[in-house]
Design a protein around this motif. Structure first.
Motif, PDB file in Angstrom:
ATOM      1  N   ILE A 257      37.862  33.187  37.004  1.00  0.00           N
ATOM      2  CA  ILE A 257      37.845  33.911  38.281  1.00  0.00           C
ATOM      3  C   ILE A 257      37.037  35.184  38.104  1.00  0.00           C
ATOM      4  N   SER A 258      35.916  35.262  38.833  1.00  0.00           N
ATOM      5  CA  SER A 258      35.036  36.425  38.756  1.00  0.00           C
ATOM      6  C   SER A 258      35.097  37.283  40.016  1.00  0.00           C
ATOM      7  N   TYR A 259      35.926  36.907  40.967  1.00  0.00           N
ATOM      8  CA  TYR A 259      36.374  37.728  42.089  1.00  0.00           C
ATOM      9  C   TYR A 259      35.343  38.029  43.173  1.00  0.00           C
ATOM     10  N   GLN A 260      34.118  38.351  42.855  1.00  0.00           N
ATOM     11  CA  GLN A 260      33.148  38.661  43.902  1.00  0.00           C
ATOM     12  C   GLN A 260      31.741  38.330  43.441  1.00  0.00           C
ATOM     13  N   ASP A 261      30.908  38.011  44.416  1.00  0.00           N
ATOM     14  CA  ASP A 261      29.526  37.652  44.119  1.00  0.00           C
ATOM     15  C   ASP A 261      28.689  38.929  44.087  1.00  0.00           C
ATOM     16  N   GLN A 262      28.598  39.507  42.913  1.00  0.00           N
ATOM     17  CA  GLN A 262      27.907  40.764  42.723  1.00  0.00           C
ATOM     18  C   GLN A 262      27.119  40.674  41.418  1.00  0.00           C
ATOM     19  N   THR A 263      25.965  41.332  41.356  1.00  0.00           N
ATOM     20  CA  THR A 263      25.044  41.158  40.236  1.00  0.00           C
ATOM     21  C   THR A 263      25.697  41.426  38.886  1.00  0.00           C
ATOM     22  N   LEU A 264      26.394  42.554  38.750  1.00  0.00           N
ATOM     23  CA  LEU A 264      27.024  42.876  37.479  1.00  0.00           C
ATOM     24  C   LEU A 264      28.116  41.871  37.133  1.00  0.00           C
TER      25      LEU A 264
END
Length: 286
Positions: A257-264
């Protein structure tokens, strides 16, 4: 949460002597919108003693309905005046009557300082959550034995996720856009037949339940078929609530689970898959 006057007026204001502003939760949420229609919902919220109504779905209708309720005597004018007085007092306390323009020169650099970026990186690294890791699949080892493919579900263009993954191993990358039809899914599954490991990253997501978390129906269909025949690592760049919509979770080799689609987040998530960093996060929901 249904509105109850005995809670706001009786307990909060009378018993506890609370004199501050009372603000509702978002009125667009299913907890209340499933029980009352727009207009009626806002009237009920004011009747219960709330001063500020957050996120009504139809503002003009809400204003008209509250005005009609006041004219009909269901809500007293004194209650409206009291709420307005408290709101104006709060605005004065916050200094809103004294205009102080924001200095926007170099604002972006001041907001995104090296210190802020470092804190953001630490939070992202600490938040990555590995909720399933069958037979210690992650971090990936014996890379020379893996015929690996990466599928970006919900995306049609390259991004940071596969860019960072490519630093560790060569692989073929495929894309499944949100509007891909059944023929595209069939073709993609056919092209994946020779790989013994597939990393599926679910991207271009949305935090809103009403938007189905930004995950298209074709994504679920594709993944359900894929996981039947392949070793799959699922990397979900979305709220963990969206997991409830996935089927056959027991068949995935690993779920991150990476929670959000954000570059970092994409960068750190890819690093975690190959063991450059660990997964320290804990799932915040059941």
């Amino acid at each position: 949460m249904l509105f109850r006057s005995r809670i706001v007026n009786g307990l909060l204001k009378d018993s506890l002597k609370y004199k501050g502003l009372v603000v509702t939760d978002a009125l667009s949420m299913k907890g209340v919108s499933s029980f009352f229609k727009p207009g009626e919902l806002e009237v009920k919220a004011v009747e219960a003693g709330n001063d500020i109504l957050l996120n009504p779905t139809d503002v003009p209708l809400a204003i008209k309905s509250i005005r009609d309720a006041v004219n009909a005597g269901f809500i007293s004018q004194s209650q409206i005046d009291s709420s307005c007085r408290k709101i104006l007092a709060a605005k004065e306390w916050a200094g809103l009557k004294k205009l102080k323009p924001i200095d926007i020169v170099s604002l972006r650099n001041r907001l995104n300082s090296p210190t802020a970026t470092l804190i953001q990186r630490k939070i992202i690294e600490a938040g990555l959550t590995l909720i399933k890791n069958q037979n210690n699949m992650l971090p990936l080892r014996s890379l020379d034995t893996l015929r690996m493919a990466v599928v970006l579900v919900g995306s049609e263009k390259p991004g940071q996720f596969e860019k960072t993954l490519s630093l560790y191993k060569d692989f073929d990358c495929f894309y499944l856009g949100k509007h891909a039809d059944s023929l595209k899914i069939d073709s993609l599954l056919f092209n994946l037949r020779h790989y013994n490991l597939v990393i599926a990253g679910v991207l271009n997501t949305d935090s809103r339940p009403l938007a189905d978390y930004g995950i298209a129906p074709n994504a679920y269909k594709f993944l359900e078929r894929l996981v039947d025949n392949k070793s799959v690592i699922l990397d979900l760049f979305a709220t963990p609530y969206s997991l409830a919509k996935f089927k056959k979770l027991e068949k995935y080799k690993a779920i991150l689970i990476s929670y959000q689609d954000q570059t970092l987040m994409q960068d750190y998530s890819a690093q975690m898959i190959f063991g450059a960093i660990g997964a320290k996060g804990k799932l915040p929901v059941t």
